[in-house]
Design a protein around this motif. Structure first.
Motif: not given
Length: 177
Positions: A27-56
């Motif tokens: 489980v990989l995690g982030y705590i804080g405001a989920v706003d325009e700063r978050i790189d969703f493309e990066l997170l989607s890339h990681i999720c696609g490469q490691r479908p057995d991981w969870r990003i929270v």
């Protein structure tokens, strides 16, 4: 930095947040405001490469893409009192900020909180993080480097007590600034 509060994640008495306690795989995690700063493309890339991981992502959701990978969870805001239980459930803490002019001028308080909790950290290249924490935080400028940094921290995490000690040594108060 409320070091004592975040260090509760290191205590055997601290329970893991119920929604993380039964997850399989890292489980990989982030705590804080989920706003325009978050790189969703990066997170989607990681999720696609490691479908057995969870990003929270735990925090108020102020911005979100139209679709999310199935292993990326936006769980919303959590009370300050419960944050150590979430940190205890994270194998790696993330600072997945996009590279923007706004981000170039921020000084994230999350890094010392994550370190006080004894959690390894992978961050995008934020100038203040590079200047203050490059020796204890994995800085990654590309999606491949970010993924490799996460893998390294999962397979060979630094000692939690050493990370907490780094947070303690680097803690600043408003009177020191």
């Amino acid at each position: 930095l409320d070091e004592e509060h975040f260090a509760r994640a290191l205590s055997p008495a601290q329970e893991t947040a119920p929604e993380l306690a039964f997850r399989k795989g890292p489980v990989l995690g982030y705590i804080g405001a989920v706003d325009e700063r978050i790189d969703f493309e990066l997170l989607s890339h990681i999720c696609g490469q490691r479908p057995d991981w969870r990003i929270v992502l735990a925090g108020p959701v102020l911005a979100r893409p139209e679709s999310l990978p199935p292993n990326l969870d936006l769980i919303g805001a959590r009370s300050y009192a419960t944050l150590p239980s979430y940190l205890k459930g994270f194998d790696v803490c993330l600072l997945p900020f996009r590279q923007t002019e706004l981000v170039r001028h921020i000084s994230p308080t999350k890094i010392p909180e994550y370190l006080a909790a004894g959690r390894p950290v992978v961050s995008t290249p934020i100038p203040d993080v590079k200047a203050s924490y490059a020796d204890v935080v994995r800085i990654a400028g590309t999606p491949a480097d970010f993924l490799a940094g996460c893998e390294e921290m999962i397979l060979r995490p630094p000692a939690p007590a050493e990370l907490a000690e780094q947070a303690s040594r680097r803690a600043r108060t408003w009177t020191q600034i």
